[in-house]
Scaffold this motif. Structure first.
Motif, PDB file in Angstrom:
ATOM      1  N   VAL A 101      26.993  -2.850  -6.285  1.00 26.13           N
ATOM      2  CA  VAL A 101      27.438  -2.460  -4.943  1.00 26.13           C
ATOM      3  C   VAL A 101      28.313  -3.584  -4.415  1.00 26.13           C
ATOM      4  N   THR A 102      29.566  -3.299  -4.120  1.00 26.13           N
ATOM      5  CA  THR A 102      30.445  -4.349  -3.598  1.00 26.13           C
ATOM      6  C   THR A 102      30.068  -4.674  -2.148  1.00 26.13           C
ATOM      7  N   ALA A 103      30.495  -5.843  -1.714  1.00 24.91           N
ATOM      8  CA  ALA A 103      30.200  -6.261  -0.337  1.00 24.91           C
ATOM      9  C   ALA A 103      30.838  -5.300   0.671  1.00 24.91           C
ATOM     10  N   ASP A 104      32.050  -4.853   0.380  1.00 22.51           N
ATOM     11  CA  ASP A 104      32.718  -3.911   1.284  1.00 22.51           C
ATOM     12  C   ASP A 104      31.984  -2.580   1.344  1.00 22.51           C
ATOM     13  N   ALA A 105      31.480  -2.121   0.184  1.00 23.02           N
ATOM     14  CA  ALA A 105      30.749  -0.852   0.159  1.00 23.02           C
ATOM     15  C   ALA A 105      29.466  -0.960   0.969  1.00 23.02           C
ATOM     16  N   ALA A 106      28.770  -2.079   0.831  1.00 18.93           N
ATOM     17  CA  ALA A 106      27.537  -2.275   1.599  1.00 18.93           C
ATOM     18  C   ALA A 106      27.835  -2.324   3.097  1.00 18.93           C
ATOM     19  N   ALA A 107      28.919  -2.972   3.472  1.00 13.89           N
ATOM     20  CA  ALA A 107      29.274  -3.047   4.889  1.00 13.89           C
ATOM     21  C   ALA A 107      29.643  -1.668   5.435  1.00 13.89           C
ATOM     22  N   PRO A 163      24.966  -7.304  -2.399  1.00 18.85           N
ATOM     23  CA  PRO A 163      25.314  -8.587  -1.772  1.00 18.85           C
ATOM     24  C   PRO A 163      24.184  -9.139  -0.909  1.00 18.85           C
ATOM     25  N   ALA A 164      24.122 -10.448  -0.836  1.00 25.73           N
ATOM     26  CA  ALA A 164      23.274 -11.092   0.175  1.00 25.73           C
ATOM     27  C   ALA A 164      23.974 -10.950   1.530  1.00 25.73           C
ATOM     28  N   GLY A 165      23.262 -11.262   2.595  1.00 26.00           N
ATOM     29  CA  GLY A 165      23.868 -11.189   3.919  1.00 26.00           C
ATOM     30  C   GLY A 165      23.440  -9.953   4.679  1.00 26.00           C
ATOM     31  N   ALA A 166      24.038  -9.772   5.842  1.00 26.41           N
ATOM     32  CA  ALA A 166      23.584  -8.730   6.768  1.00 26.41           C
ATOM     33  C   ALA A 166      23.732  -7.331   6.203  1.00 26.41           C
ATOM     34  N   ALA A 167      24.875  -7.031   5.556  1.00 30.22           N
ATOM     35  CA  ALA A 167      25.074  -5.692   5.004  1.00 30.22           C
ATOM     36  C   ALA A 167      24.075  -5.399   3.894  1.00 30.22           C
ATOM     37  N   GLY A 168      23.853  -6.416   3.048  1.00 33.36           N
ATOM     38  CA  GLY A 168      22.855  -6.246   1.996  1.00 33.36           C
ATOM     39  C   GLY A 168      21.461  -6.058   2.563  1.00 33.36           C
TER      40      GLY A 168
END
Length: 520
Positions: A265-271, A302-307
Motif C-alpha cells: 500500500v503506497t503512502a498516497d493510497a493510504a492517505a 506506511p507508518a504515520g497517521a494514514a497508516g
C-alpha cells in the motif's frame, strides 16, 4: 490451496476412511478403505486402457458438458456432504460447485474450438537456409494424469476440479487421490463423472479414485502415470515432486505448494482511502476463514497517521468477524501454534489477537511489525512464511527503501497486490516502478483490488515462481489444458498417413498456422 496433504489422524484407522465433521470432531460414516498398492495399480491400468475412448473430441466435449449436468443434478447431496465434511457453509459451497460446472463447460468449448492443439504446418521450401522439409506439428495427450485433491476446495480443486477438467479436455484419463477431509464428497463427485462418461460410451474407469496417504505415494510412482497435478502443502508437494523427478522416467509435476501473497500500500493510497483499504483487507484475509490459497498474508503499509487509520479500520472490521471452524483439527492446532509463535517475536503486536475461540473454532486477527524487522535475515523470517488460517501480518514501513528490501527477500507467490492512489494510477509517482518490482514475485498482479477470487477465464494465471508452484503453468483458465499435452512433429509424412488434424484440407476445421500465417 490448503497447505495440508499429510492426512492421518489418530481417530481414523489406517485401513478405513471415515468422513469426519470438523464442527464436532466426530466420525460421520465410513466411506471407503485406504487403497493398497494393488488397488492403485488396478485404477491406473484401467484408466490407461480407457485412453482411446477420449480420442474423439466431440465425445470428449459432450462428456464434459454432461459431467456438469450430472453435478448440478446432484447439487443438494453434494453440497450437504461437503458442508458436513468441511464446515465451509452452504452458500460458499453452492457457489464453488457452480464454478466447477462452469469450468467443465468452458473446457468443453475449448475442446470444440481446437486451438489448444496448436496446429502448425510448414510446406517444403528449398529456398530457405537451411531448406525446410514438409513439417506438421500439433499436440497430443500425455496419458494418465494423477490428481491430488485440495482440502479447502472440495469441488473446484478436487475430484471434479480444474486439474481433472483440464486433463480430460486434453484427452487424458485421471486417477484422483481424494483428500481425507472430504472423502464422502469425493465419492459422490466421482460417481457423477462416471455416470456422465457411461452416457457417452466412455469407460467409467476414465475417472479413478483412491484414498489414503500411501496411495498418493504409489500413484506418483506408477510407471503408467504420465503427469501429476497437486494442490497442498510445501512439505507434501515437494516430497511428491521429488518422487516424480526420481522415477526411472521422470514426469511433469504441476504442484501448487504455498503462497504469502504480499500486498503493498503506497503512502498516497493510504492517505487517499485508508478506511476502504483496511475494510477490504479484512474481508479478503478472513474469507473462507482464511483458508484461500490467495489470502493476503503480508501487507506493507506506511507508518504515520494514514497508516494508523488503515490499521484502525482493519482492526474494527476484523474484530467483527465471528469465529470459524477450520477444515480439520490438525489445521486448527497448526494455526493456533503458528500465530502464538509469531506473536511472541520482539516488536510484534496484535491489535486483534488471532487464535483459539472455543473448543473447535478459531478467532481471526492480525499482527503488526516494523518493516525493518523483515528487511534483514533473523527470527522474524517466520513472518515471511504462510500461516494457513484467518491471520495476516501488517509490516509498517518508514521509507520506500524498506519496501524494496522486504520484497527482495520474498519467495515466489501466486499473487502480488498493489494499492496506489488515483494520482499514481494516472502514471505519476512510484506506481509503475512498484509494478515492475512485484512482477517477478508472482503469477498474477492485482492493482487496487484483492487477490481472493480466481476467475475462470482464458487469460487467468494461477501459478507463480517456486514455492507457489513447481512449474510456470496455470491450474485455472483455458491454458491449464496445456499441462497435459506434448508437441509432436511429422516430417515428410505421406498425406494419407497424417492425422486428420494435420491434413491440408483441414477436415476438422481447426484454427492453425500455415507457412507462418494464422488461419481462422
Amino acid at each position: 490451496m490448503e497447505r495440508a496433504q499429510s492426512e492421518r489422524t489418530s481417530a481414523v484407522s489406517a485401513a478405513q476412511v471415515w468422513s469426519v465433521d470438523p464442527r464436532t470432531g466426530k466420525q460421520r460414516e465410513q466411506v471407503a478403505s485406504e487403497a493398497t498398492a494393488q488397488d492403485v495399480d488396478r485404477a491406473v491400468r484401467a484408466a490407461h486402457d480407457a485412453r482411446a475412448a477420449l480420442a474423439d473430441r466431440a465425445v470428449r466435449s459432450a462428456f464434459l458438458r454432461t459431467a456438469a449436468d450430472r453435478l448440478e443434478a446432484a447439487r443438494s447431496r453434494l453440497v450437504e456432504a461437503a458442508d458436513a465434511e468441511t464446515a465451509l457453509g452452504v452458500p460458499r459451497l453452492t457457489g464453488e460447485l457452480a464454478r466447477s460446472c462452469y469450468q467443465l463447460r468452458a473446457f468443453a468449448d475449448i475442446v470444440d474450438e481446437g486451438a489448444f492443439l496448436d496446429v502448425i504446418i510448414n510446406h517444403p521450401d528449398d529456398s530457405a537456409t537451411p531448406p525446410i522439409p514438409d513439417l506438421r506439428r500439433y499436440k497430443v495427450p500425455l496419458g494418465v494424469v494423477a490428481v491430488y485433491s485440495a482440502s479447502n476446495f472440495p469441488f473446484a480443486f478436487s475430484v471434479a476440479g480444474g486439474d481433472t477438467a483440464s486433463a480430460l479436455a486434453a484427452g487424458c484419463p485421471v486417477v484422483v487421490k481424494a483428500h481425507p477431509d472430504h472423502p464422502a464428497t469425493s465419492e459422490l463427485a466421482a460417481a457423477a463423472l462416471r455416470e456422465a462418461a457411461a452416457e457417452h460410451g466412455v469407460p467409467e474407469t476414465v475417472v479413478g479414485l483412491v484414498h489414503g496417504f500411501d496411495a498418493g505415494v504409489e500413484l506418483v510412482r506408477h510407471p503408467l502415470v504420465a503427469a501429476a497435478g497437486f494442490t497442498g502443502s510445501v512439505r507434501g508437494g515437494r516430497a511428491l515432486f521429488d518422487a516424480a523427478a526420481a522415477r526411472p522416467v521422470p514426469i511433469p509435476f504441476h504442484g501448487e505448494l504455498g503462497s504469502l501473497n504480499p500486498v503493498v500500500v503506497t503512502a498516497d493510497a493510504a492517505a487517499e482511502r485508508a478506511e476502504e483499504i483496511g475494510t477490504g483487507l479484512a474481508g479478503s484475509m478472513t474469507l473462507g476463514t482464511g483458508q484461500f490459497c490467495v489470502k493476503p498474508g503480508l501487507v506493507l503499509t506506511p507508518a504515520g497517521a494514514a497508516g494508523d487509520r488503515l490499521v484502525g479500520s482493519l482492526a474494527d472490521a476484523v474484530a467483527k468477524v465471528p469465529g470459524g471452524v477450520l477444515l480439520d483439527g490438525r489445521m486448527r492446532d497448526n494455526f493456533v501454534a503458528g500465530v502464538t509463535e509469531r506473536a511472541g517475536l520482539p516488536d510484534v503486536e496484535a491489535p486483534v489477537t488471532p487464535g483459539e475461540a472455543g473448543e473447535r473454532e478459531v478467532a481471526a486477527g492480525f499482527l503488526t511489525v516494523p518493516a525493518a524487522r523483515l528487511a534483514e535475515e533473523g527470527p522474524h523470517d517466520l513472518l515471511l512464511e504462510e500461516c494457513f488460517g484467518p491471520v495476516t501480518v501488517v509490516a509498517r514501513y518508514e521509507t520506500d527503501d524498506e519496501v524494496t528490501r522486504v520484497l527482495s527477500r520474498l519467495p515466489g507467490n501466486l499473487t502480488a497486490t498493489l494499492h496506489v492512489s488515483s494520482r499514481e494510477a494516472a502514471g505519476e509517482g512510484p506506481g509503475a516502478a512498484l509494478l515492475a518490482e512485484v512482477t517477478p514475485l508472482a503469477g498474477r498482479v492485482v492493482v487496487n483490488g484483492w487477490p481472493t477470487g480466481v476467475a475462470v477465464a482464458y487469460a487467468q494465471q494461477h501459478g507463480g515462481p517456486y514455492p507457489a508452484t513447481t512449474s510456470m503453468s496455470t491450474s485455472v483458465g483455458g491454458t491449464a489444458v496445456e499441462r497435459w499435452l506434448r508437441p509432436v512433429a511429422y516430417q515428410s509424412t505421406p498425406h494419407s498417413l497424417l492425422p486428420p488434424e494435420l491434413r491440408d484440407d483441414n477436415p476438422l476445421g481447426l484454427p492453425r498456422r500455415v507457412d507462418g500465417r494464422l488461419e481462422p
